[in-house]
Design a protein around this motif. Structure first.
Motif, mmCIF file in Angstrom:
data_model
loop_
_atom_site.group_PDB
_atom_site.id
_atom_site.type_symbol
_atom_site.label_atom_id
_atom_site.label_comp_id
_atom_site.label_asym_id
_atom_site.label_seq_id
_atom_site.Cartn_x
_atom_site.Cartn_y
_atom_site.Cartn_z
ATOM 1 N N MET A 1 0.843 -1.192 0.000
ATOM 2 C CA MET A 1 0.000 0.000 0.000
ATOM 3 C C MET A 1 0.883 1.249 0.000
ATOM 4 S SD MET A 1 -2.712 1.350 2.860
ATOM 5 C CE MET A 1 -1.379 2.079 3.814
ATOM 6 N N PRO A 2 0.607 2.246 -0.861
ATOM 7 C CA PRO A 2 1.433 3.457 -0.896
ATOM 8 C C PRO A 2 1.286 4.268 0.384
ATOM 9 C CG PRO A 2 -0.524 3.724 -2.263
ATOM 10 C CD PRO A 2 -0.494 2.287 -1.839
ATOM 11 N N SER A 3 2.334 4.974 0.746
ATOM 12 C CA SER A 3 2.284 5.853 1.902
ATOM 13 C C SER A 3 1.469 7.095 1.556
ATOM 14 C CB SER A 3 3.690 6.263 2.325
ATOM 15 O OG SER A 3 4.271 7.091 1.323
ATOM 16 N N ALA A 4 1.140 7.866 2.586
ATOM 17 C CA ALA A 4 0.392 9.093 2.344
ATOM 18 C C ALA A 4 1.191 10.056 1.466
ATOM 19 C CB ALA A 4 0.027 9.752 3.679
ATOM 20 N N THR A 5 2.492 10.129 1.698
ATOM 21 C CA THR A 5 3.344 11.005 0.890
ATOM 22 C C THR A 5 3.363 10.550 -0.564
ATOM 23 O OG1 THR A 5 4.736 11.498 2.806
ATOM 24 C CG2 THR A 5 5.679 11.918 0.623
ATOM 25 N N GLU A 6 3.428 9.241 -0.797
ATOM 26 C CA GLU A 6 3.388 8.715 -2.163
ATOM 27 C C GLU A 6 2.044 8.999 -2.825
ATOM 28 O OE1 GLU A 6 6.475 4.933 -1.742
ATOM 29 O OE2 GLU A 6 4.359 4.689 -1.186
ATOM 30 N N CYS A 7 0.974 8.972 -2.044
ATOM 31 C CA CYS A 7 -0.350 9.300 -2.582
ATOM 32 C C CYS A 7 -0.402 10.747 -3.053
ATOM 33 C CB CYS A 7 -1.422 9.056 -1.517
ATOM 34 S SG CYS A 7 -1.732 7.319 -1.153
ATOM 35 N N VAL A 8 0.214 11.648 -2.286
ATOM 36 C CA VAL A 8 0.240 13.055 -2.687
ATOM 37 C C VAL A 8 1.041 13.210 -3.978
ATOM 38 C CG1 VAL A 8 0.994 15.380 -2.050
ATOM 39 C CG2 VAL A 8 -0.082 13.895 -0.342
ATOM 40 N N ALA A 9 2.178 12.520 -4.080
ATOM 41 C CA ALA A 9 2.978 12.568 -5.315
ATOM 42 C C ALA A 9 2.154 12.085 -6.502
ATOM 43 C CB ALA A 9 4.241 11.746 -5.152
ATOM 44 N N SER A 10 1.342 11.056 -6.286
ATOM 45 C CA SER A 10 0.488 10.539 -7.352
ATOM 46 C C SER A 10 -0.581 11.558 -7.753
ATOM 47 C CB SER A 10 -0.177 9.237 -6.898
ATOM 48 O OG SER A 10 -1.060 8.737 -7.875
ATOM 49 N N LEU A 11 -1.123 12.278 -6.776
ATOM 50 C CA LEU A 11 -2.112 13.318 -7.071
ATOM 51 C C LEU A 11 -1.490 14.434 -7.907
ATOM 52 C CD1 LEU A 11 -3.889 13.628 -3.590
ATOM 53 C CD2 LEU A 11 -4.809 12.559 -5.657
ATOM 54 N N ILE A 12 -0.245 14.811 -7.582
ATOM 55 C CA ILE A 12 0.459 15.835 -8.358
ATOM 56 C C ILE A 12 0.677 15.353 -9.790
ATOM 57 C CG2 ILE A 12 2.615 17.117 -8.600
ATOM 58 C CD1 ILE A 12 2.840 17.079 -5.545
ATOM 59 N N ASP A 13 1.140 14.102 -9.939
ATOM 60 C CA ASP A 13 1.362 13.539 -11.281
ATOM 61 C C ASP A 13 0.075 13.541 -12.090
ATOM 62 O OD1 ASP A 13 4.018 13.106 -10.705
ATOM 63 O OD2 ASP A 13 3.775 10.983 -10.218
ATOM 64 N N ASN A 14 -1.022 13.185 -11.440
ATOM 65 C CA ASN A 14 -2.312 13.149 -12.120
ATOM 66 C C ASN A 14 -2.705 14.540 -12.603
ATOM 67 O OD1 ASN A 14 -5.480 13.369 -11.980
ATOM 68 N ND2 ASN A 14 -5.025 11.199 -12.264
ATOM 69 N N PHE A 15 -2.502 15.544 -11.761
ATOM 70 C CA PHE A 15 -2.837 16.918 -12.143
ATOM 71 C C PHE A 15 -1.958 17.375 -13.306
ATOM 72 C CE2 PHE A 15 -2.038 21.483 -11.877
ATOM 73 C CZ PHE A 15 -3.326 21.978 -11.995
ATOM 74 N N GLN A 16 -0.658 17.108 -13.224
ATOM 75 C CA GLN A 16 0.280 17.565 -14.251
ATOM 76 C C GLN A 16 0.088 16.856 -15.592
ATOM 77 O OE1 GLN A 16 4.184 17.063 -12.588
ATOM 78 N NE2 GLN A 16 4.031 18.844 -11.252
ATOM 79 N N SER A 17 -0.497 15.668 -15.565
ATOM 80 C CA SER A 17 -0.643 14.896 -16.805
ATOM 81 C C SER A 17 -1.777 15.399 -17.688
ATOM 82 C CB SER A 17 -0.889 13.415 -16.468
ATOM 83 O OG SER A 17 -2.169 13.241 -15.872
ATOM 84 N N ARG A 18 -2.641 16.235 -17.153
ATOM 85 C CA ARG A 18 -3.797 16.701 -17.918
ATOM 86 C C ARG A 18 -3.426 17.875 -18.805
ATOM 87 N NH1 ARG A 18 -8.195 16.612 -13.000
ATOM 88 N NH2 ARG A 18 -7.778 14.478 -12.337
ATOM 89 N N ARG A 19 -3.964 17.874 -19.997
ATOM 90 C CA ARG A 19 -3.733 18.961 -20.929
ATOM 91 C C ARG A 19 -5.058 19.424 -21.509
ATOM 92 N NH1 ARG A 19 0.105 18.969 -18.496
ATOM 93 N NH2 ARG A 19 2.296 19.043 -19.119
ATOM 94 N N PRO A 20 -5.272 20.746 -21.566
ATOM 95 C CA PRO A 20 -4.353 21.767 -21.088
ATOM 96 C C PRO A 20 -4.305 21.810 -19.565
ATOM 97 C CG PRO A 20 -6.416 22.770 -21.763
ATOM 98 C CD PRO A 20 -6.528 21.325 -22.120
ATOM 99 N N LEU A 21 -3.179 22.295 -19.025
ATOM 100 C CA LEU A 21 -3.014 22.431 -17.579
ATOM 101 C C LEU A 21 -3.846 23.626 -17.118
ATOM 102 C CD1 LEU A 21 -1.297 20.911 -15.463
ATOM 103 C CD2 LEU A 21 0.397 22.733 -15.688
ATOM 104 N N ARG A 22 -4.896 23.373 -16.356
ATOM 105 C CA ARG A 22 -5.834 24.438 -16.006
ATOM 106 C C ARG A 22 -5.364 25.170 -14.743
ATOM 107 N NH1 ARG A 22 -9.691 24.382 -19.546
ATOM 108 N NH2 ARG A 22 -10.326 22.468 -20.608
ATOM 109 N N SER A 23 -4.314 25.963 -14.927
ATOM 110 C CA SER A 23 -3.730 26.661 -13.790
ATOM 111 C C SER A 23 -4.654 27.743 -13.234
ATOM 112 C CB SER A 23 -2.389 27.273 -14.185
ATOM 113 O OG SER A 23 -2.530 28.081 -15.344
ATOM 114 N N GLY A 24 -5.411 28.407 -14.110
ATOM 115 C CA GLY A 24 -6.332 29.437 -13.642
ATOM 116 C C GLY A 24 -7.373 28.880 -12.706
ATOM 117 N N SER A 25 -7.915 27.724 -13.044
ATOM 118 C CA SER A 25 -8.908 27.085 -12.180
ATOM 119 C C SER A 25 -8.303 26.704 -10.836
ATOM 120 C CB SER A 25 -9.471 25.841 -12.883
ATOM 121 O OG SER A 25 -10.435 25.197 -12.079
#
Length: 308
Positions: free
Chosen positions: A1-25
């Motif tokens: 099972m991933p650690s909480a810190t690894e889960c956060v890293a996965s959330l960041i990767d998921n956000f960064q993988s989307r295009r276009p990157l909706r930084s304004g939102s």
């Protein structure tokens, strides 16, 4: 099972993988979740420092803030060589409507009434603009040119139509429903008018994305303050995106097994677990022209039924 810190890293990767990157939102999420409760105005550099670990660099922050200002979400003020931004008047109105859904849910019990809006007297352009604004408030189309909502008050609709300059050309009625409140035909109409099946899929994606983090937190795997801030920001960002498409229908009109209930409980549980670490991080990184931002106001602690 991933650690909480690894889960956060996965959330960041998921956000960064989307295009276009909706930084304004994401910046609007940051304002609504963290900055507005602390007075609402912040140095532009603070935003860059907070969002850089999520993949939003300084150049992208500046570009996004400029666009949000052009779109009347934000307003800026120069103090010396620094720029400070807050929500504009229209931005605050949109913020209050959207974030009330996120933190406080459906609200009062339903009395069975409906607010009906008839747009047939408007020209095509006005009708499209009014329909889009009403749909943003959660209204659904019951028929061509007829929108309905079981919770929105007539006065709220009239205020919106006044802003659009079409209040004299639209019919707004309030109906009363007898017993039962939600007969079969009405529930079928609701499912069709608001496409609840598609909304349920969005809630399921949110649940799949954040359940691993809750499992790790439940097993006493704490997060550092920066990771708590990142997790809280992405949690509210993803939940807000689904909530913006959720019409906030009464329980009586929803399916028995409704994914939105589970999503709200998960969001509430994670938020309560990590908000304090996130607040400590914000204490160290948010600045106004006078110095650090003040502590959150009383209303902040009423979120999700009360924070400890």
């Amino acid at each position: 099972m991933p650690s909480a810190t690894e889960c956060v890293a996965s959330l960041i990767d998921n956000f960064q993988s989307r295009r276009p990157l909706r930084s304004g939102s994401l910046i609007i999420t940051l304002y609504g979740d963290a900055i507005v409760p602390r007075g609402g105005t912040v140095w532009l550099g603070s935003i860059s420092q907070l969002l850089e670990p999520i993949g939003i660099n300084e150049r992208l922050v500046r570009t996004s803030v400029y666009r949000l200002t052009q779109e009347t979400w934000l307003q800026g003020e120069k103090v010396g060589r620094r720029s400070y931004y807050s929500l504009s008047g229209p931005g605050r109105r949109r913020f209050e409507q959207a974030f009330k859904r996120v933190y406080h849910g459906n609200g009062e019990a339903w009395d069975g009434g409906w607010t009906l809006v008839f747009l047939g007297q408007l020209d095509a352009g006005e009708r499209t603009r009014a329909r889009e604004e009403l749909e943003w408030l959660g209204f659904g189309a019951f028929a061509n040119g007829v929108l309905a909502h079981p919770r929105r008050h007539r006065s709220e609709v009239l205020g919106l139509l006044q802003e659009l300059g079409v209040v004299e050309d639209v019919i707004v009625l309030h109906s009363e429903t007898g017993e039962p409140l939600a007969p079969k035909a009405l529930r079928l109409q609701v499912r069709e008018s608001w496409n609840l099946d598609q909304l349920a899929e969005s809630y399921n994606r949110f649940l799949a994305q954040f359940r691993p983090l809750w499992k790790s937190l439940s097993e006493s795997q704490p997060l550092g303050d920066q990771d708590a801030f990142i997790a809280r920001t992405l949690l509210i960002h993803e939940y807000r995106k689904v909530q913006l498409r959720d019409p906030q229908l009464p329980e009586e009109l929803l399916p028995t097994a409704w994914e939105g209930r589970n999503a709200r409980q998960l969001c509430r549980n994670i938020y309560r677990e990590i908000y304090q670490g996130a607040e400590r991080w914000l204490d160290r990184h948010l600045e106004t022209a006078e110095g650090p931002l003040p502590a959150p106001g009383h209303n902040f602690y009423q979120r999700f039924g009360g924070l400890e």
